[in-house]
Design a protein around this motif. Structure first.
Motif, PDB file in Angstrom:
ATOM      1  N   ARG A 135       0.828  -1.214   0.000  1.00 54.64           N
ATOM      2  CA  ARG A 135       0.000   0.000   0.000  1.00 54.64           C
ATOM      3  C   ARG A 135       0.860   1.261   0.000  1.00 54.64           C
ATOM      4  O   ARG A 135       0.525   2.252  -0.658  1.00 54.64           O
ATOM      5  N   ALA A 136       1.961   1.240   0.728  1.00 58.45           N
ATOM      6  CA  ALA A 136       2.846   2.413   0.773  1.00 58.45           C
ATOM      7  C   ALA A 136       3.413   2.731  -0.603  1.00 58.45           C
ATOM      8  O   ALA A 136       3.621   3.896  -0.952  1.00 58.45           O
ATOM      9  N   ARG A 137       3.659   1.722  -1.432  1.00 62.08           N
ATOM     10  CA  ARG A 137       4.236   1.949  -2.755  1.00 62.08           C
ATOM     11  C   ARG A 137       3.208   2.492  -3.743  1.00 62.08           C
ATOM     12  O   ARG A 137       3.572   2.921  -4.831  1.00 62.08           O
ATOM     13  N   LEU A 138       1.930   2.503  -3.382  1.00 57.60           N
ATOM     14  CA  LEU A 138       0.919   3.135  -4.236  1.00 57.60           C
ATOM     15  C   LEU A 138       1.159   4.640  -4.346  1.00 57.60           C
ATOM     16  O   LEU A 138       0.661   5.280  -5.257  1.00 57.60           O
ATOM     17  N   ARG A 139       1.935   5.198  -3.401  1.00 63.46           N
ATOM     18  CA  ARG A 139       2.262   6.626  -3.423  1.00 63.46           C
ATOM     19  C   ARG A 139       3.702   6.867  -3.882  1.00 63.46           C
ATOM     20  O   ARG A 139       4.247   7.952  -3.677  1.00 63.46           O
ATOM     21  N   ASP A 140       4.306   5.876  -4.505  1.00 61.62           N
ATOM     22  CA  ASP A 140       5.683   6.001  -4.976  1.00 61.62           C
ATOM     23  C   ASP A 140       5.763   7.045  -6.095  1.00 61.62           C
ATOM     24  O   ASP A 140       4.806   7.229  -6.859  1.00 61.62           O
ATOM     25  N   GLU A 141       6.913   7.715  -6.201  1.00 57.36           N
ATOM     26  CA  GLU A 141       7.067   8.726  -7.253  1.00 57.36           C
ATOM     27  C   GLU A 141       7.304   8.119  -8.635  1.00 57.36           C
ATOM     28  O   GLU A 141       7.145   8.790  -9.646  1.00 57.36           O
ATOM     29  N   ALA A 142       7.676   6.840  -8.688  1.00 58.08           N
ATOM     30  CA  ALA A 142       7.953   6.187  -9.970  1.00 58.08           C
ATOM     31  C   ALA A 142       6.711   5.435 -10.461  1.00 58.08           C
ATOM     32  O   ALA A 142       6.206   4.548  -9.765  1.00 58.08           O
ATOM     33  N   PRO A 143       6.197   5.774 -11.645  1.00 58.84           N
ATOM     34  CA  PRO A 143       4.987   5.114 -12.149  1.00 58.84           C
ATOM     35  C   PRO A 143       5.102   3.596 -12.235  1.00 58.84           C
ATOM     36  O   PRO A 143       4.129   2.890 -11.968  1.00 58.84           O
ATOM     37  N   GLU A 144       6.300   3.074 -12.597  1.00 56.81           N
ATOM     38  CA  GLU A 144       6.434   1.617 -12.714  1.00 56.81           C
ATOM     39  C   GLU A 144       6.297   0.927 -11.358  1.00 56.81           C
ATOM     40  O   GLU A 144       5.836  -0.209 -11.270  1.00 56.81           O
ATOM     41  N   VAL A 145       6.675   1.626 -10.283  1.00 63.56           N
ATOM     42  CA  VAL A 145       6.523   1.059  -8.936  1.00 63.56           C
ATOM     43  C   VAL A 145       5.050   1.083  -8.538  1.00 63.56           C
ATOM     44  O   VAL A 145       4.538   0.127  -7.948  1.00 63.56           O
ATOM     45  N   VAL A 146       4.353   2.160  -8.874  1.00 60.60           N
ATOM     46  CA  VAL A 146       2.921   2.242  -8.571  1.00 60.60           C
ATOM     47  C   VAL A 146       2.178   1.142  -9.329  1.00 60.60           C
ATOM     48  O   VAL A 146       1.306   0.465  -8.764  1.00 60.60           O
ATOM     49  N   ARG A 147       2.524   0.926 -10.599  1.00 63.87           N
ATOM     50  CA  ARG A 147       1.884  -0.155 -11.368  1.00 63.87           C
ATOM     51  C   ARG A 147       2.150  -1.506 -10.704  1.00 63.87           C
ATOM     52  O   ARG A 147       1.246  -2.348 -10.599  1.00 63.87           O
ATOM     53  N   ALA A 148       3.383  -1.715 -10.257  1.00 61.87           N
ATOM     54  CA  ALA A 148       3.719  -2.965  -9.566  1.00 61.87           C
ATOM     55  C   ALA A 148       2.911  -3.103  -8.279  1.00 61.87           C
ATOM     56  O   ALA A 148       2.479  -4.204  -7.916  1.00 61.87           O
ATOM     57  N   ALA A 149       2.683  -1.987  -7.579  1.00 56.30           N
ATOM     58  CA  ALA A 149       1.910  -2.029  -6.335  1.00 56.30           C
ATOM     59  C   ALA A 149       0.456  -2.416  -6.607  1.00 56.30           C
ATOM     60  O   ALA A 149      -0.136  -3.200  -5.862  1.00 56.30           O
ATOM     61  N   PHE A 150      -0.123  -1.877  -7.692  1.00 56.03           N
ATOM     62  CA  PHE A 150      -1.491  -2.279  -8.036  1.00 56.03           C
ATOM     63  C   PHE A 150      -1.534  -3.766  -8.380  1.00 56.03           C
ATOM     64  O   PHE A 150      -2.457  -4.479  -7.966  1.00 56.03           O
ATOM     65  N   THR A 151      -0.546  -4.234  -9.135  1.00 58.20           N
ATOM     66  CA  THR A 151      -0.484  -5.663  -9.463  1.00 58.20           C
ATOM     67  C   THR A 151      -0.401  -6.493  -8.192  1.00 58.20           C
ATOM     68  O   THR A 151      -1.126  -7.480  -8.028  1.00 58.20           O
ATOM     69  N   ALA A 152       0.474  -6.084  -7.278  1.00 60.16           N
ATOM     70  CA  ALA A 152       0.639  -6.815  -6.016  1.00 60.16           C
ATOM     71  C   ALA A 152      -0.626  -6.761  -5.179  1.00 60.16           C
ATOM     72  O   ALA A 152      -0.991  -7.743  -4.519  1.00 60.16           O
ATOM     73  N   LEU A 153      -1.300  -5.634  -5.204  1.00 58.00           N
ATOM     74  CA  LEU A 153      -2.532  -5.494  -4.428  1.00 58.00           C
ATOM     75  C   LEU A 153      -3.586  -6.496  -4.893  1.00 58.00           C
ATOM     76  O   LEU A 153      -4.367  -7.010  -4.084  1.00 58.00           O
ATOM     77  N   GLY A 154      -3.589  -6.797  -6.180  1.00 56.54           N
ATOM     78  CA  GLY A 154      -4.507  -7.816  -6.687  1.00 56.54           C
ATOM     79  C   GLY A 154      -4.223  -9.191  -6.129  1.00 56.54           C
ATOM     80  O   GLY A 154      -5.092 -10.053  -6.075  1.00 56.54           O
ATOM     81  N   ASP A 155      -2.987  -9.411  -5.687  1.00 54.71           N
ATOM     82  CA  ASP A 155      -2.604 -10.707  -5.124  1.00 54.71           C
ATOM     83  C   ASP A 155      -2.731 -10.759  -3.605  1.00 54.71           C
ATOM     84  O   ASP A 155      -3.063 -11.790  -3.041  1.00 54.71           O
ATOM     85  N   VAL A 156      -2.436  -9.648  -2.938  1.00 56.59           N
ATOM     86  CA  VAL A 156      -2.345  -9.673  -1.480  1.00 56.59           C
ATOM     87  C   VAL A 156      -3.372  -8.779  -0.801  1.00 56.59           C
ATOM     88  O   VAL A 156      -3.543  -8.837   0.403  1.00 56.59           O
ATOM     89  N   GLY A 157      -4.076  -7.951  -1.584  1.00 51.89           N
ATOM     90  CA  GLY A 157      -5.019  -7.000  -1.005  1.00 51.89           C
ATOM     91  C   GLY A 157      -6.244  -7.671  -0.413  1.00 51.89           C
ATOM     92  O   GLY A 157      -6.421  -8.885  -0.496  1.00 51.89           O
ATOM     93  N   ASP A 158      -7.107  -6.853   0.186  1.00 55.04           N
ATOM     94  CA  ASP A 158      -8.350  -7.371   0.741  1.00 55.04           C
ATOM     95  C   ASP A 158      -9.485  -6.410   0.415  1.00 55.04           C
ATOM     96  O   ASP A 158      -9.289  -5.401  -0.265  1.00 55.04           O
ATOM     97  N   VAL A 159     -10.670  -6.726   0.910  1.00 59.61           N
ATOM     98  CA  VAL A 159     -11.846  -5.946   0.549  1.00 59.61           C
ATOM     99  C   VAL A 159     -11.754  -4.494   0.997  1.00 59.61           C
ATOM    100  O   VAL A 159     -12.432  -3.639   0.431  1.00 59.61           O
ATOM    101  N   THR A 160     -10.918  -4.195   1.972  1.00 58.71           N
ATOM    102  CA  THR A 160     -10.794  -2.802   2.402  1.00 58.71           C
ATOM    103  C   THR A 160     -10.142  -1.937   1.333  1.00 58.71           C
ATOM    104  O   THR A 160     -10.211  -0.709   1.409  1.00 58.71           O
ATOM    105  N   ASP A 161      -9.521  -2.545   0.336  1.00 56.35           N
ATOM    106  CA  ASP A 161      -8.899  -1.794  -0.756  1.00 56.35           C
ATOM    107  C   ASP A 161      -9.886  -1.489  -1.886  1.00 56.35           C
ATOM    108  O   ASP A 161      -9.563  -0.735  -2.802  1.00 56.35           O
ATOM    109  N   ALA A 162     -11.060  -2.063  -1.836  1.00 62.23           N
ATOM    110  CA  ALA A 162     -12.004  -1.962  -2.952  1.00 62.23           C
ATOM    111  C   ALA A 162     -12.389  -0.526  -3.267  1.00 62.23           C
ATOM    112  O   ALA A 162     -12.399  -0.129  -4.442  1.00 62.23           O
ATOM    113  N   ALA A 163     -12.712   0.263  -2.259  1.00 56.11           N
ATOM    114  CA  ALA A 163     -13.160   1.637  -2.518  1.00 56.11           C
ATOM    115  C   ALA A 163     -12.068   2.453  -3.197  1.00 56.11           C
ATOM    116  O   ALA A 163     -12.329   3.174  -4.168  1.00 56.11           O
TER     117      ALA A 163
END
Length: 198
Positions: A135-163
């Motif tokens: 979740r912290a990397r969703l605010r990263d300054e590098a777009p490729e890191v933010v994209r990786a964070a969204f990808t990772a969130l799809g694997d490890v995230g939970d329903v609290t991330d839905a909104a």
């Protein structure tokens, strides 16, 4: 009689760590290597020759993960080891907690080309302890890191991330496609091919 694979050499963890650290895996074609293979083909009078650095990633299992973990611990910037973790980890392993701990240093590394594979690997652990780091990397300054964070969130995230994910989609943020894929992987919505709304 069935074929049985040969035993793993005692120095296999050190060999793998050295190979990953050398940065030779998944590299584009290089004239130096092409020259060697052409020479071998001529020497042996065969139509082609091939060289391969074997890292066993196609057959990695939990037995090799400690080697990956050690490679990441020794060098948090070891991109090849981080990418290998992301490719092979299935989220069901005894070393998950150790991997999350080791990957945390890589996820905050100064170089974005190290942070991105580290974040993808964190998602691959499917360990809830990785979630704050992702979740912290969703605010990263590098777009490729933010994209990786969204990808990772799809694997490890939970329903609290839905909104938050839905907000990215509805607002057509620069990461709307990644947010939609993450939502899909979280099974909160089911679509075959995520597309950005217009």
């Amino acid at each position: 009689q069935a074929w049985t694979p040969p035993p793993v050499p005692d120095d296999e963890p050190a060999r793998l760590a050295a190979l990953w650290g050398a940065g030779l895996l998944d590299t584009p074609p290089a004239e130096a290597f092409d020259r060697v293979t052409r020479s071998v083909a001529q020497l042996l009078n065969v139509p082609m020759a091939r060289q391969r650095a074997i890292d066993a990633c196609d057959e990695l299992d939990d037995a090799v993960l400690p080697s990956l973990l050690e490679a990441v611990r020794l060098d948090p910037g070891n991109v090849a080891a981080l990418e290998a973790v992301a490719r092979v980890l299935d989220g069901d392993t005894a070393v998950r907690a150790d991997l999350v701990t080791a990957l945390s240093a890589s996820a905050t590394h100064p170089a974005s080309d190290v942070r991105a594979p580290a974040v993808r690997a964190l998602g691959s652990t499917r360990d809830p302890r990785a979630l704050p780091l992702v979740r912290a990397r969703l605010r990263d300054e590098a777009p490729e890191v933010v994209r990786a964070a969204f990808t990772a969130l799809g694997d490890v995230g939970d329903v609290t991330d839905a909104a938050m994910l839905r907000d990215h989609v509805v607002e057509a943020s620069p990461f709307a496609d990644e947010a939609l894929r993450a939502l899909s992987r979280l099974s909160l919505i089911h679509i075959s091919e995520p597309t950005r709304p217009y």
